[in-house]
Design an enzyme around this catalytic site. Structure first.
Site, PDB file in Angstrom:
ATOM      1  N   PHE A 141       0.854  -1.281  -0.026  1.00 28.44           N
ATOM      2  CA  PHE A 141       0.098   0.082   0.158  1.00 28.44           C
ATOM      3  C   PHE A 141       1.124   1.384  -0.122  1.00 28.44           C
ATOM      4  CE2 PHE A 141      -2.421   3.400   1.904  1.00 28.44           C
ATOM      5  CZ  PHE A 141      -3.612   3.453   1.110  1.00 28.44           C
ATOM      6  N   ASP A 225       9.241   3.151   1.164  1.00 30.05           N
ATOM      7  CA  ASP A 225       8.192   3.892   1.734  1.00 30.05           C
ATOM      8  C   ASP A 225       7.939   3.427   3.353  1.00 30.05           C
ATOM      9  OD1 ASP A 225       5.655   4.614   2.598  1.00 30.05           O
ATOM     10  OD2 ASP A 225       4.774   3.518   0.957  1.00 30.05           O
ATOM     11  N   LYS A 254       3.310  10.665   8.178  1.00 27.51           N
ATOM     12  CA  LYS A 254       2.581  10.294   9.522  1.00 27.51           C
ATOM     13  C   LYS A 254       3.223  10.964  10.566  1.00 27.51           C
ATOM     14  CE  LYS A 254       0.326   6.057   7.747  1.00 27.51           C
ATOM     15  NZ  LYS A 254      -1.063   6.868   7.906  1.00 27.51           N
TER      16      LYS A 254
END
Length: 408
Positions: A141, A225, A254
């Site tokens: 993802f 990532d 985040k």
């Protein structure tokens, strides 16, 4: 007179006024402090999701409150025609903590998906020798924008939006598949060091080291990532440190600003020379409000020893969960304070709902996996409270903690 209740609830407002892109919210939260939040009825929850690994310092941390208040009273936004001290400081800080060093460069945006979008464009610039293929993993993802969705290895997410940007292939998460795919036709390899959205799935032992060897051998960009795994969550600044490697680029978001939206792409070495003036940009990216807050959060993580705390509390949590000896828990995955539980029965949604009833926020990543990402600030007190409330949830779904198995 009608006795029908015509009171308009917040659920009604949500369903009538918000786009139908997400499911109905679990609660209406009103305030938080540390590792706890409260809903409109003043019910307390221990937050072991932290906004999906965003609230690294928990809720209403004085460092975040002070940084936002101070910066918004001077400059909040200036556009990318100008620079500010917080932006420059954050770029230098990211070069240091990533290990990118003097040759590193930082690009700022507003989210993890935007950071991966920038990384996608970076990959497209590695055209030496006619390279064109970008490789990602199945069940990965990387975001929901068109470019990051093309990188995401989930067909069910992609199908409604096809045709997506081309040139991306998805391979199995095995070293054998990696070795069969990486060659001189590949421009970039995109990896999550731990697949967070999939349920906190670790890559095979030695995978990142072999990926680094193959990409260096063939001139392929290794782009990691670390949007969910970065900023101390795995007990290191970045998960690639656990493997003893450095990538050519890393995407970050985040937890970087403790809840204020920000994202970044940091490049290493020769990858820093690929982007040229005018090739990419963001109106809000790198604004002084977000970058000042990120600097304050990163400074607090470093000075308060929260990376070490993530490592130690992660070990403690895993040990305490294993000691519950519940037949529902088949596997404990992840590193530091990014924890995945593999379940023996596909009742993750039922378990997460029972946890909410018990005053605990965890996430059902899929039918058989629970994901947890508590704030980096948690203490043994919060671990104790977690065990009490999680035990209640396990009992509610019919898989209570069991006495230790006698030694043979």
């Amino acid at each position: 007179m009608s006795d029908v209740n015509t009171e308009h609830t917040w659920v009604d407002t949500f369903n009538e006024s918000l786009m139908r892109t997400m499911g109905q919210p679990l609660a209406l939260l009103t305030h938080g402090r540390g590792a706890f939040v409260w809903d409109e009825n003043e019910k307390e929850y221990l937050d072991f999701l932290a906004g999906i690994a965003v609230n690294s310092l928990g809720h209403a941390h004085p460092v975040v409150v002070e940084a936002v208040t101070r910066q918004v009273s001077t400059l909040a936004h200036v556009s990318n025609y100008f620079s500010t001290r917080p932006q420059l400081e954050l770029a230098e800080r990211l070069k240091r903590i990533t290990g990118a060093g003097p040759a590193g460069r930082a690009y700022f945006c507003n989210s993890g998906a935007e950071a991966n979008e920038a990384a996608f464009k970076l990959a497209r610039l590695n055209t030496r020798g006619g390279r064109s293929t970008i490789v990602s993993l199945k069940n990965s993802f990387h975001g929901r924008t068109m470019g990051s969705l093309a990188l995401t290895g989930k067909r069910e997410m992609q199908e409604p939006f096809e045709p997506l940007p081309g040139g991306v292939i998805h391979i199995d998460s095995t070293i054998e598949a990696l070795e069969a795919t990486i060659d001189d036709s590949v421009a970039a390899l995109f990896l999550e060091p731990i697949k967070g959205e999939a349920g906190v799935i670790d890559l095979p032992e030695g995978y990142l080291q072999r990926a680094r060897e193959l990409t260096e051998q063939h001139g392929v960009l290794l782009i990691l990532d670390e949007i969910q795994t970065g900023i101390g969550r795995t007990g290191r600044w970045f998960a690639y440190e656990l493997a003893g490697i450095k990538p050519d680029a890393v995407t970050i978001a985040k937890g970087m600003a403790g809840g204020v939206p920000i994202g970044s792409l940091v490049t290493f070495g020769w990858a820093s020379d690929l982007f040229q003036r005018g090739m990419h940009g963001s109106t809000f990216g790198g604004n002084p409000l977000a970058t000042a807050t990120a600097n304050a959060v990163l400074e607090e993580i470093e000075s308060a020893g929260l990376i070490d705390n993530a490592e130690r509390k992660g070990v403690l949590l895993r040990d305490r969960i294993a000691a519950l000896n519940s037949p529902l828990i088949d596997e404990i995955r992840g590193h530091g304070l990014l924890i995945g539980l593999g379940l023996s029965e596909p009742i993750a949604l039922k378990l997460s709902a029972a946890a909410m009833d018990a005053g605990l926020i965890i996430n059902a990543a899929n039918e058989s996996s629970i994901r947890m990402a508590p704030p980096l600030i948690i203490r043994e007190l919060e671990v104790d409270i977690f065990i009490t409330r999680f035990s209640a949830a396990l009992t509610a779904v019919g898989f209570p903690p069991q006495p230790p198995t006698p030694e043979a």
